[in-house]
Design a protein around this motif. Sequence first.
Motif, short mmCIF file in Angstrom:
data_model
loop_
_atom_site.label_atom_id
_atom_site.label_comp_id
_atom_site.label_asym_id
_atom_site.label_seq_id
_atom_site.Cartn_x
_atom_site.Cartn_y
_atom_site.Cartn_z
N TYR A 161 0.83 -1.22 0.00
CA TYR A 161 0.00 0.00 0.00
C TYR A 161 0.87 1.27 0.00
O TYR A 161 0.68 2.17 0.82
CB TYR A 161 -1.00 0.00 1.19
CG TYR A 161 -0.37 -0.18 2.56
CD1 TYR A 161 -0.14 0.90 3.41
CD2 TYR A 161 0.02 -1.44 3.00
CE1 TYR A 161 0.44 0.74 4.65
CE2 TYR A 161 0.62 -1.61 4.25
CZ TYR A 161 0.82 -0.53 5.06
OH TYR A 161 1.41 -0.69 6.30
N ASP A 163 1.00 3.92 -1.72
CA ASP A 163 0.43 5.25 -2.00
C ASP A 163 -0.77 5.61 -1.14
O ASP A 163 -1.40 6.65 -1.36
CB ASP A 163 0.02 5.31 -3.50
CG ASP A 163 1.19 4.94 -4.40
OD1 ASP A 163 2.33 5.35 -4.08
OD2 ASP A 163 0.96 4.20 -5.38
N VAL A 164 -1.10 4.75 -0.20
CA VAL A 164 -2.28 5.02 0.63
C VAL A 164 -1.85 5.02 2.10
O VAL A 164 -1.13 4.12 2.53
CB VAL A 164 -3.38 3.94 0.43
CG1 VAL A 164 -4.64 4.26 1.22
CG2 VAL A 164 -3.72 3.78 -1.06
N ASN A 168 -6.43 5.15 6.04
CA ASN A 168 -7.51 5.41 5.08
C ASN A 168 -7.90 4.17 4.26
O ASN A 168 -8.74 4.28 3.35
CB ASN A 168 -7.10 6.52 4.11
CG ASN A 168 -6.92 7.83 4.84
OD1 ASN A 168 -7.64 8.10 5.81
ND2 ASN A 168 -5.96 8.64 4.42
N LEU A 169 -7.30 3.01 4.55
CA LEU A 169 -7.57 1.83 3.72
C LEU A 169 -9.05 1.41 3.78
O LEU A 169 -9.61 0.97 2.78
CB LEU A 169 -6.67 0.67 4.14
CG LEU A 169 -5.20 0.82 3.72
CD1 LEU A 169 -4.31 -0.24 4.40
CD2 LEU A 169 -5.05 0.71 2.20
N GLN A 172 -11.21 4.25 1.99
CA GLN A 172 -11.08 4.24 0.53
C GLN A 172 -11.56 2.94 -0.11
O GLN A 172 -11.45 2.76 -1.31
CB GLN A 172 -9.63 4.54 0.13
CG GLN A 172 -9.22 5.95 0.52
CD GLN A 172 -7.88 6.33 -0.08
OE1 GLN A 172 -7.35 5.70 -0.97
NE2 GLN A 172 -7.30 7.41 0.45
N TYR A 174 -10.55 -0.24 0.30
CA TYR A 174 -9.65 -1.38 0.06
C TYR A 174 -9.85 -2.48 1.10
O TYR A 174 -9.46 -3.63 0.88
CB TYR A 174 -8.19 -0.92 0.06
CG TYR A 174 -7.89 0.01 -1.11
CD1 TYR A 174 -7.96 -0.47 -2.41
CD2 TYR A 174 -7.58 1.34 -0.92
CE1 TYR A 174 -7.73 0.36 -3.49
CE2 TYR A 174 -7.34 2.19 -1.98
CZ TYR A 174 -7.41 1.69 -3.27
OH TYR A 174 -7.19 2.52 -4.35
N GLY A 210 -4.21 -0.09 -4.03
CA GLY A 210 -3.92 1.17 -4.71
C GLY A 210 -4.70 1.23 -6.01
O GLY A 210 -5.32 0.25 -6.43
N SER A 211 -4.64 2.40 -6.67
CA SER A 211 -5.54 2.64 -7.81
C SER A 211 -5.27 1.72 -9.01
O SER A 211 -6.17 1.43 -9.80
CB SER A 211 -5.45 4.10 -8.24
OG SER A 211 -4.12 4.39 -8.58
#
Length: 267
Positions: A161, A163-164, A168-169, A172, A174, A210-211
């Motif tokens: 992870y 970039d996160v 916030n997982l 967001q 995930y 991640g995205s």
Amino acid sequence: MYPFLKNKQASRPAQKMGLFALTALMLITCVNTPSTGSTAASPKQTEPAAISSKASEITKKYQLPKGKGFVYLDEVIPSAAYDLRYYTGDNFIGERIDGYNGPFAILTLRAARALKKVNDDLETQGYRLKIIDAYRPQKAVDLFARWSKDPLDTEMKERFYPDVDKKNLFKQGYLSSKSGHSRGSTVDLTLVYKKTGEEVDMGSRVDFLGSISAHGADGLTKAQRTARYVLKTAMVKQGFKPYSKEWWHYTLKNEPYPSTYFDFDVE
Ligand SMILES: C[C@@H](N)C(=O)N[C@H](C)C(=O)O
Ligand SMILES: [Zn+2]
């Protein structure tokens, strides 16, 4: 260090056993190694292999909830590959997850049968499924929630992870505090080549939070997009619903327990 032994919270007896075994191995090595003055092979080099082979010998306890229609997935789909990473430390926390006492995939029979049809279909196309996670006890989800609130434990950030911010997982999407996995008809999986068993390149690893893991993410090669499409098409055809943020996560639409979150251990 030894993923098989990792879970500070749930496996202290196992860790003690591991340390005991390691100490015994070191003693045996010292006794059996002639003193040449040069360094003998480190016992650490042999220990993980010994432990891994024990992991593969773990036998099932068959303690599934009675009359609820849960099955061990490898008994329905023996030809799929299995790599239950929440049993090992090869996951975004870096240790064995609470409630995973054996390297087994459990699902409802309805989901397992549908997934067998997916695997049969994929085999005609030169692939097989590799199962990474299936039924997930609520206690495992609760561990994810506690871990996400600990800003000091970022051991696996780079791999899973980068970039996160871990806090916030959940926000967001995930991770979920009430996960479909605990209802027994949700599965995390990828493709392997039928001939070699090698994982197909899907553009990101399973559980890369991640995205790039979204279906239709920017930056994928044509081959990676095609691989995700092959998996998605086969899953959707048998009644599974994809999850937009994670290409590997699917839930059976007609799941038998749409609002029950189970907490029995995987063992
Ligand atoms: C963590 C990942 N494997 C996953 O399953 N995420 C979804 C959102 C979940 O927690 O249910
Ligand atoms: Zn999942």
